[in-house]
Design an enzyme around this catalytic site. Structure first.
Site, PDB file in Angstrom:
ATOM      1  N   LYS A  64       0.974  -1.362   0.010  1.00  0.00           N
ATOM      2  CA  LYS A  64      -0.020   0.075  -0.153  1.00  0.00           C
ATOM      3  C   LYS A  64       0.834   1.208   0.003  1.00  0.00           C
ATOM      4  O   LYS A  64       1.773   1.423   0.630  1.00  0.00           O
ATOM      5  CB  LYS A  64      -0.860   0.077   1.362  1.00  0.00           C
ATOM      6  N   GLY A  69       6.213   0.716   5.912  1.00  0.00           N
ATOM      7  CA  GLY A  69       7.196  -0.298   5.539  1.00  0.00           C
ATOM      8  C   GLY A  69       7.257   0.049   3.724  1.00  0.00           C
ATOM      9  O   GLY A  69       8.390  -0.176   3.064  1.00  0.00           O
ATOM     10  N   CYS A  70       6.004   0.343   3.079  1.00  0.00           N
ATOM     11  CA  CYS A  70       6.284   0.436   1.644  1.00  0.00           C
ATOM     12  C   CYS A  70       7.231   1.740   1.224  1.00  0.00           C
ATOM     13  O   CYS A  70       7.726   1.991   0.296  1.00  0.00           O
ATOM     14  CB  CYS A  70       4.832   0.586   1.194  1.00  0.00           C
ATOM     15  N   THR A  71       6.800   3.128   2.222  1.00  0.00           N
ATOM     16  CA  THR A  71       7.667   4.081   2.074  1.00  0.00           C
ATOM     17  C   THR A  71       9.054   3.798   2.155  1.00  0.00           C
ATOM     18  O   THR A  71       9.839   4.221   1.218  1.00  0.00           O
ATOM     19  CB  THR A  71       7.024   5.154   2.746  1.00  0.00           C
ATOM     20  N   ALA A  74      10.238   1.867  -0.825  1.00  0.00           N
ATOM     21  CA  ALA A  74      10.331   2.717  -2.208  1.00  0.00           C
ATOM     22  C   ALA A  74      11.532   3.899  -1.970  1.00  0.00           C
ATOM     23  O   ALA A  74      12.223   4.175  -2.790  1.00  0.00           O
ATOM     24  CB  ALA A  74       8.944   3.711  -2.170  1.00  0.00           C
TER      25      ALA A  74
END
Length: 182
Positions: A64, A69-71, A74
């Site tokens: 998401k 975690g995704c940030t 990325a």
């Protein structure tokens, strides 16, 4: 005999229950053709895996936009972007978020690589990278390195965001050295 029948009945019920949960496709195996796709980018354009033939592709699936975690994942790919470019590799991130969400995420986080929208999760499923989270279908955190010929060269399942970019870079360098020798 009763134990055998009980065990048989248990196995049949377990198999039926597992089938009713909705099978997730297996991830493509190393050496197989990477499944083709066409998805919408954060720029609102259609892009296909085939557009990157002749280049190494780091195809990473993540749950998401705007989550911690995704940030982190990325940001790490972005920090290492020049190293990937030096290895003639392109980074493509995939989640079930909309292209508009991806656009906002890229703008807010300063991401200069493409994020692809897989709103129905079909491509995530094809790559064995779909999960259910509190009743919502999300992309699971898996990464695939695809070689310039379109074959899956390396698979990372259930990755941890911290340090993953460095892990992918190391594997990419090794794969390229191995390919140069062969």
């Amino acid at each position: 005999m009763k134990k055998f029948l009980f065990l048989f009945a248990f196995l049949v019920i377990a198999a039926l229950a597992a089938g009713s949960l909705g099978a997730v496709a297996d991830a493509p195996a190393v050496g197989t053709d990477a499944p083709e796709f066409t998805l919408t980018t954060n720029e609102g354009k259609q892009v296909s895996l085939n557009n990157f033939r002749g280049q190494w592709v780091v195809l990473y699936f993540y749950p998401k936009d705007f989550t911690s975690g995704c940030t982190l994942e990325a940001h790490n790919f972005q920090t290492d972007l020049e190293k990937y470019q030096g290895l003639h590799a392109v980074i493509l991130g995939v989640s079930v978020d909309t292209a508009e969400s991806h656009k906002s995420f890229c703008t807010k986080e300063g991401l200069a690589f493409k994020l692809l929208s897989d709103p129905d999760g079909k491509i995530s499923d094809t790559y064995g990278s779909v999960m259910d989270y509190q009743g919502a279908k999300l992309s699971a955190r898996n990464t695939f390195i695809i070689n310039p010929q379109g074959k899956v060269a390396k698979v990372f399942m259930k990755v941890k965001p911290a340090g993953h970019s460095e892990e992918v870079l190391a594997a990419l360098a090794t794969l390229q050295k191995e390919q140069a020798v062969n």
